[in-house]
Motif scaffolding. Structure first.
Motif, short mmCIF file in Angstrom:
data_model
loop_
_atom_site.label_atom_id
_atom_site.label_comp_id
_atom_site.label_asym_id
_atom_site.label_seq_id
_atom_site.Cartn_x
_atom_site.Cartn_y
_atom_site.Cartn_z
N PHE A 193 -105.51 -7.21 -31.41
CA PHE A 193 -104.14 -6.43 -31.06
C PHE A 193 -103.91 -6.68 -29.60
O PHE A 193 -104.48 -6.48 -28.88
CB PHE A 193 -104.35 -5.04 -31.67
N GLY A 194 -102.42 -6.64 -29.56
CA GLY A 194 -101.83 -6.49 -28.16
C GLY A 194 -100.59 -6.05 -28.15
O GLY A 194 -99.63 -6.24 -29.01
N CYS A 195 -99.95 -5.74 -26.97
CA CYS A 195 -98.43 -5.54 -26.63
C CYS A 195 -98.21 -6.22 -25.49
O CYS A 195 -98.79 -5.96 -24.56
CB CYS A 195 -98.29 -4.11 -26.60
N LEU A 196 -97.08 -6.98 -25.42
CA LEU A 196 -96.60 -7.71 -24.36
C LEU A 196 -96.31 -6.78 -23.09
O LEU A 196 -95.44 -6.04 -23.34
CB LEU A 196 -95.21 -8.31 -24.84
N ASN A 197 -97.01 -7.05 -22.00
CA ASN A 197 -96.54 -6.50 -20.60
C ASN A 197 -97.31 -5.19 -20.75
O ASN A 197 -97.26 -4.26 -19.71
CB ASN A 197 -95.27 -6.64 -20.24
N LEU A 198 -97.67 -4.56 -21.82
CA LEU A 198 -98.32 -3.03 -22.00
C LEU A 198 -99.86 -3.17 -22.25
O LEU A 198 -100.41 -2.39 -21.65
CB LEU A 198 -97.44 -2.43 -22.90
N TYR A 199 -100.39 -3.96 -23.03
CA TYR A 199 -101.57 -3.86 -23.65
C TYR A 199 -102.31 -5.27 -23.84
O TYR A 199 -101.49 -6.04 -24.83
CB TYR A 199 -101.70 -3.05 -24.85
N ALA A 200 -103.30 -6.03 -23.03
CA ALA A 200 -103.71 -7.09 -23.04
C ALA A 200 -104.25 -7.03 -24.72
O ALA A 200 -105.00 -6.34 -25.11
CB ALA A 200 -104.67 -7.52 -22.22
N GLU A 201 -104.19 -8.53 -25.17
CA GLU A 201 -104.68 -8.75 -26.49
C GLU A 201 -106.12 -8.46 -26.62
O GLU A 201 -106.72 -8.98 -25.63
CB GLU A 201 -104.56 -10.18 -27.17
N THR A 202 -106.75 -7.83 -27.23
CA THR A 202 -108.10 -7.23 -27.26
C THR A 202 -108.79 -7.83 -28.67
O THR A 202 -108.64 -7.58 -29.74
CB THR A 202 -108.42 -5.69 -27.13
N ALA A 203 -109.90 -8.37 -28.67
CA ALA A 203 -110.80 -8.86 -29.62
C ALA A 203 -111.67 -7.66 -30.21
O ALA A 203 -111.81 -6.65 -29.54
CB ALA A 203 -111.88 -9.99 -29.39
N SER A 204 -111.49 -7.53 -31.58
CA SER A 204 -112.26 -6.44 -32.08
C SER A 204 -113.05 -6.92 -33.44
O SER A 204 -112.56 -6.71 -34.70
CB SER A 204 -111.18 -5.48 -32.46
N PRO A 205 -114.23 -7.62 -33.21
CA PRO A 205 -115.02 -8.00 -34.41
C PRO A 205 -115.50 -6.94 -35.22
O PRO A 205 -116.05 -5.88 -34.72
CB PRO A 205 -116.12 -8.92 -33.79
N GLN A 206 -115.35 -6.92 -36.72
CA GLN A 206 -115.59 -5.88 -37.51
C GLN A 206 -117.05 -5.89 -38.03
O GLN A 206 -117.36 -6.35 -39.14
CB GLN A 206 -114.37 -6.01 -38.44
N VAL A 207 -117.88 -5.97 -36.71
CA VAL A 207 -119.22 -6.31 -37.26
C VAL A 207 -119.81 -5.33 -38.11
O VAL A 207 -121.02 -5.60 -38.89
CB VAL A 207 -120.03 -6.47 -36.03
N GLN A 208 -119.50 -4.02 -38.26
CA GLN A 208 -120.03 -3.26 -39.38
C GLN A 208 -119.69 -3.50 -40.63
O GLN A 208 -120.17 -2.86 -41.63
CB GLN A 208 -119.69 -1.69 -38.97
N SER A 209 -118.74 -4.32 -40.94
CA SER A 209 -118.22 -4.77 -42.18
C SER A 209 -118.47 -6.28 -42.43
O SER A 209 -117.71 -7.13 -43.00
CB SER A 209 -116.64 -4.28 -42.10
N ALA A 210 -119.64 -6.67 -41.95
CA ALA A 210 -119.76 -8.02 -42.52
C ALA A 210 -119.96 -8.48 -44.07
O ALA A 210 -120.36 -7.56 -44.63
CB ALA A 210 -121.19 -8.62 -41.82
N PHE A 211 -119.74 -9.76 -44.34
CA PHE A 211 -119.84 -10.08 -45.71
C PHE A 211 -120.32 -11.28 -45.90
O PHE A 211 -120.44 -12.25 -44.84
CB PHE A 211 -118.29 -9.99 -46.38
N VAL A 212 -120.68 -11.70 -47.19
CA VAL A 212 -121.35 -12.98 -47.53
C VAL A 212 -120.20 -13.90 -48.14
O VAL A 212 -119.55 -13.47 -49.00
CB VAL A 212 -122.40 -12.81 -48.60
#
Length: 73
Positions: free
Chosen positions: A49-68
């Protein structure tokens, strides 16, 4: 101008395997995709998620919701 993207990791979020969505409105809470034939016990979605010139894009891996992803029979 905010946006979100979703990526797939096959190794618990350590690396990205493929992009699942283009940049999209972050208020959309769903997307359709075809699961690739890449068996793993550690699939994870990385929601960025990110907002142009306001909030840099940030990775957010959902490791608590891993799946097979099972192999095709």
């Amino acid at each position: 101008m905010c946006e979100a993207e979703v990526f797939l990791s096959l190794d618990g979020g350590r690396t990205i395997y493929m992009r699942l969505t283009e940049s999209r409105n972050p208020t959309l809470q769903y997307f359709d995709w075809t699961v690739p034939s890449t068996p793993t016990n550690e699939a994870v979605l990385d929601i960025r998620f990110g907002c142009l010139n306001l909030y840099a894009e940030t990775a957010s891996p959902q490791v608590q919701s891993a799946f097979v992803i099972s192999p095709l029979n």
